[in-house]
Scaffold this motif. Structure first.
Motif: not given
Length: 272
Positions: A38-58
């Motif tokens: 099945a397509p790989t699900e890419l979760p949001t990195p839980e441990r990153l601060p919010s600003a870096e979380r928004r910039r996190a690429v695949p």
């Protein structure tokens, strides 16, 4: 003379197509449940601060998916030196940059640029964990998982401290995929230690030999292993799945992981 490098596997994290985490992956590799891609699900990195979380690429998200699993399993093991290994990095980001360069407006955003460097996932991990430990980042084309494992084991032998290996790939979109056919995102994280804890999963003894590598009996898993460089780890994960929960005096499992130029990494996985 063949050199053998040894360590103990303290924790595992996995994320790939149809493989949500290490327990699900282990059940598939043991044959308890059938493999269903099945397509790989890419979760949001839980441990990153919010600003870096928004910039996190695949590629950052897939690397974090396995690394966060492994560290959640062993929250007592902090300030871990790391080895990050990938055959190519962030395919979708490269594609977007190439599209921009081929357009009339060739201005590349700073975020795309800094995410294009090979050590981006390692940098994001150090931000997320605030860990000042060393982090090595490497690439060895299709042998990147094996090279990363050898680097981690060499550090353990030389420095005598636990190390986390994170090997990962992002899928490549067309037209890059026709040249570098990586169809799925995949990641694996292994926390390795020079001495076993009470929670250690197995002992790992690794040597480099000239021999053909192992293939997987399941056609879907073998296709994944053969097309995604970081998924070259699957025979090792199958041996770990078979060993997990075994008594210390039970038989070990041996597998051969594809490496470079006809060579293979011989891995003996033994119960603790």
């Amino acid at each position: 003379m063949t050199t053998t490098l040894s360590a103990y596997v303290e924790a595992v994290g996995v994320r790939g197509p149809g493989l949500a985490d290490w327990p699900a992956c282990a059940a598939v590799l043991r044959g308890d449940v059938p493999y269903a891609a099945a397509p790989t699900e890419l979760p949001t990195p839980e441990r990153l601060p919010s600003a870096e979380r928004r910039r996190a690429v695949p590629v950052v998200r897939i690397a974090f998916a396995a690394a966060e699993q492994a560290t959640r399993a062993r929250p007592d093991m902090t300030e871990l030196p790391t080895v990050f290994s990938s055959s190519g990095g962030d395919g979708p980001n490269y594609h977007a940059i190439c599209e921009t360069l081929a357009s009339d407006d060739r201005s590349i955003s700073p975020t795309r640029f800094h995410n294009s460097v090979h050590n981006a996932p390692s940098g994001y991990w150090s931000i997320a964990t605030r860990d000042m430990s060393t982090s090595n980042v490497l690439c060895a084309h299709d042998a990147s998982f094996g090279a990363g494992l050898l680097e981690a084991l060499a550090q353990i032998v030389c420095d005598g401290v636990p190390v986390m290996l994170v090997a990962y790939e992002s899928d490549y979109p067309e037209p890059l995929r026709s040249v570098r056919p990586i169809p799925f995102a995949f990641s694996v994280a292994l926390i390795l230690s020079p001495t076993p804890s009470n929670q250690a999963l197995a002992r790992l003894d690794v040597s480099l030999i000239d021999a053909p590598h192992d293939r997987l009996a399941d056609a879907g898993l073998e296709s994944l292993r053969g097309t995604v460089p970081s998924a070259r780890c699957l025979p090792l994960l199958a041996a770990l799945a078979a060993t997990n929960g075994a008594a210390p005096d039970d038989a070990s499992h041996t597998c051969l992981i594809e490496y470079q130029s006809g060579a293979a990494l011989r891995m003996r996985v033994s119960p603790c």
